[in-house]
Design a protein around this motif. Sequence first.
Motif, PDB file in Angstrom:
ATOM      1  N   UNK A   1      -8.578   2.828  -6.215  1.00 53.54           N
ATOM      2  CA  UNK A   1      -7.928   2.766  -5.812  1.00 53.54           C
ATOM      3  C   UNK A   1      -7.799   1.583  -4.726  1.00 53.54           C
ATOM      4  N   UNK A   2      -8.573   1.320  -4.321  1.00 55.71           N
ATOM      5  CA  UNK A   2      -8.326   0.091  -3.192  1.00 55.71           C
ATOM      6  C   UNK A   2      -7.117  -0.783  -3.602  1.00 55.71           C
ATOM      7  N   UNK A   3      -6.555  -1.051  -2.344  1.00 52.38           N
ATOM      8  CA  UNK A   3      -6.101  -2.126  -2.229  1.00 52.38           C
ATOM      9  C   UNK A   3      -5.671  -2.942  -2.052  1.00 52.38           C
ATOM     10  N   UNK A   4      -6.549  -3.022  -0.377  1.00 50.79           N
ATOM     11  CA  UNK A   4      -6.039  -4.129   0.963  1.00 50.79           C
ATOM     12  C   UNK A   4      -7.545  -3.442   1.677  1.00 50.79           C
ATOM     13  N   UNK A   5      -8.107  -4.930   2.201  1.00 49.50           N
ATOM     14  CA  UNK A   5      -9.147  -5.191   2.747  1.00 49.50           C
ATOM     15  C   UNK A   5      -8.668  -5.578   4.075  1.00 49.50           C
ATOM     16  N   UNK A   6      -8.974  -5.143   5.051  1.00 44.87           N
ATOM     17  CA  UNK A   6      -9.159  -5.960   6.081  1.00 44.87           C
ATOM     18  C   UNK A   6     -10.633  -6.610   6.958  1.00 44.87           C
ATOM     19  N   UNK A   7     -10.612  -7.903   7.301  1.00 47.43           N
ATOM     20  CA  UNK A   7     -11.489  -7.908   7.772  1.00 47.43           C
ATOM     21  C   UNK A   7     -11.351  -8.901   8.960  1.00 47.43           C
ATOM     22  N   UNK A   8     -11.557  -9.002   9.903  1.00 40.82           N
ATOM     23  CA  UNK A   8     -11.640  -9.861  11.051  1.00 40.82           C
ATOM     24  C   UNK A   8     -12.276 -10.693  12.074  1.00 40.82           C
ATOM     25  N   UNK A   9     -11.855 -12.348  11.822  1.00 37.05           N
ATOM     26  CA  UNK A   9     -13.231 -12.987  12.062  1.00 37.05           C
ATOM     27  C   UNK A   9     -12.454 -14.142  13.061  1.00 37.05           C
TER      28      UNK A   9
ATOM     29  N   UNK B   1       0.583  -1.187   0.068  1.00 38.59           N
ATOM     30  CA  UNK B   1       0.067  -0.068  -0.199  1.00 38.59           C
ATOM     31  C   UNK B   1       0.909   1.134  -0.130  1.00 38.59           C
ATOM     32  N   UNK B   2       0.758   2.259  -0.530  1.00 40.76           N
ATOM     33  CA  UNK B   2       0.704   3.120  -0.992  1.00 40.76           C
ATOM     34  C   UNK B   2       0.430   4.783   0.018  1.00 40.76           C
ATOM     35  N   UNK B   3       0.875   6.117  -0.545  1.00 38.78           N
ATOM     36  CA  UNK B   3       0.292   6.906  -0.357  1.00 38.78           C
ATOM     37  C   UNK B   3      -1.215   7.242  -1.708  1.00 38.78           C
ATOM     38  N   UNK B   4      -1.236   6.508  -3.016  1.00 35.93           N
ATOM     39  CA  UNK B   4      -1.993   6.768  -3.000  1.00 35.93           C
ATOM     40  C   UNK B   4      -3.325   5.602  -3.253  1.00 35.93           C
ATOM     41  N   UNK B   5      -3.380   5.030  -2.216  1.00 40.86           N
ATOM     42  CA  UNK B   5      -3.939   3.856  -2.170  1.00 40.86           C
ATOM     43  C   UNK B   5      -4.774   3.379  -1.078  1.00 40.86           C
ATOM     44  N   UNK B   6      -6.343   2.791  -1.280  1.00 44.02           N
ATOM     45  CA  UNK B   6      -7.066   3.074   0.131  1.00 44.02           C
ATOM     46  C   UNK B   6      -7.103   1.884   1.009  1.00 44.02           C
ATOM     47  N   UNK B   7      -7.336   1.803   1.935  1.00 40.04           N
ATOM     48  CA  UNK B   7      -8.141   0.735   2.436  1.00 40.04           C
ATOM     49  C   UNK B   7      -8.881   0.515   3.737  1.00 40.04           C
ATOM     50  N   UNK B   8      -9.781  -0.644   3.087  1.00 37.71           N
ATOM     51  CA  UNK B   8     -10.780  -0.661   4.175  1.00 37.71           C
ATOM     52  C   UNK B   8     -11.217  -1.375   5.157  1.00 37.71           C
TER      53      UNK B   8
ATOM     54  N   UNK C   1       1.451   5.140   6.855  1.00 32.44           N
ATOM     55  CA  UNK C   1       1.919   5.076   5.178  1.00 32.44           C
ATOM     56  C   UNK C   1       0.738   5.799   4.612  1.00 32.44           C
ATOM     57  N   UNK C   2       0.496   7.142   5.123  1.00 35.23           N
ATOM     58  CA  UNK C   2      -0.111   7.748   4.243  1.00 35.23           C
ATOM     59  C   UNK C   2      -1.461   6.890   3.823  1.00 35.23           C
ATOM     60  N   UNK C   3      -1.966   6.573   3.280  1.00 38.45           N
ATOM     61  CA  UNK C   3      -3.197   5.709   2.590  1.00 38.45           C
ATOM     62  C   UNK C   3      -4.594   6.088   3.022  1.00 38.45           C
ATOM     63  N   UNK C   4      -4.913   6.092   3.009  1.00 40.44           N
ATOM     64  CA  UNK C   4      -6.579   6.877   2.692  1.00 40.44           C
ATOM     65  C   UNK C   4      -7.202   5.538   3.553  1.00 40.44           C
ATOM     66  N   UNK C   5      -7.863   6.049   4.574  1.00 42.40           N
ATOM     67  CA  UNK C   5      -8.408   5.078   5.370  1.00 42.40           C
ATOM     68  C   UNK C   5      -9.873   5.682   4.635  1.00 42.40           C
ATOM     69  N   UNK C   6     -10.609   3.969   5.038  1.00 43.01           N
ATOM     70  CA  UNK C   6     -12.412   4.029   4.453  1.00 43.01           C
ATOM     71  C   UNK C   6     -12.828   2.534   5.359  1.00 43.01           C
TER      72      UNK C   6
END
Length: 368
Positions: A157-165, A108-115, A131-136
């Motif tokens: 712009x989405x690069x990464x999604x976190x899911x806790x289960x 992930x870079x500053x240009x990306x979004x993380x959901x 890391x300066x990315x956009x948090x969604x």
Amino acid sequence: MSCDFLALANSGVQSLQPYQAGKPTSELERELGIRNIVKLASNENPLGISNRVKQLLCDELDELSRYPDSNGFYLKTALAQKLTAKAEQITLGNGSNDVLELIARAFVSEQHEVIFSEHAFVVYPLVTKAIGATAVQVPAKDYGHDLDAMAAAITERTRLIFIANPNNPTGTFLTSSELKHFLDKVPEHVLVVLDEAYYEYVDKAERAPSIAWLNHYPNLIVSRTFSKAYGLAGLRVGYAVSNADIADVLNRVRQPFNCNSLALAAAELVLDDADYLTASVEINRVGMIQLTERFDELGLDYIPSKANFVTVDVGRNGAEVYQALLQEGVIVRPIGGYGLPNHLRVSVGLENENQRFLEALCKVLALK
């Protein structure tokens, strides 16, 4: 001193607050002079480490002048056999938190979004902002993940999604069919981290076959830890399982020797200790019933949990109740920072620890 060092920090770091871990018993002893403290704040295993691990740690002490195996060959081999995976699919970390940060830093870079979801693990927004990315942050559904809304939030712009289960701190759980339906919607270039830190506490019949899914979803990463059901929180060892290409990228940014010698040896041993794991899960099952049945009797709402903790609505400011419980020698976790100001997260302890908490809670809330 005239220099503003905070202003020198990366913009994402400037807005962060340090991670607030559960208060240790030693700190409460210093502050209030209280003894016989019960700590139910950090989702630790109340059984302590296994006897087999205790002996192993003593045997390993003479080797501490040597660096550990940076590649973790033996632990990776044991994990690969246990999980029906390949060693080259595994990335080891200094706890699973370390692995989560590795993934973000590597992809992930500053240009990306993380959901990620509302009420989800605080490390997700922390590493995103660092890391300066956009948090969604997607609004929660029944205190857990709204997978349809998370899928709808994906952009170019989405690069990464976190899911806790199960999810921390709410204990909510997603079924295999719900997860699979979601994964089918995610573009291949968007990585999905399925954080299964509490996986072992879920009934076997309900667990998602997440490792097997890696063959079908090359963008899936599964993270787990030895800190919870395996009782090694103080040694800090976790891991991710992914396709080999992703693991190769992660190992390019992973610090050498990020797992110490004792952690590697203890994790390999306890992974094969079925009796200890069974006892850990059973203690948790019984303790969860003890806590939730009493909550029912007291008329306190709580969020049904599949993990080794339960989040309870105390009907007033949780931080104030937390402080009052400290005076009674009981440490739990206020979670106003997760958007739940009237809730406390309570780790499941041994029977006497749970009872001590329940009695203290009744006293603080003036309940009978």
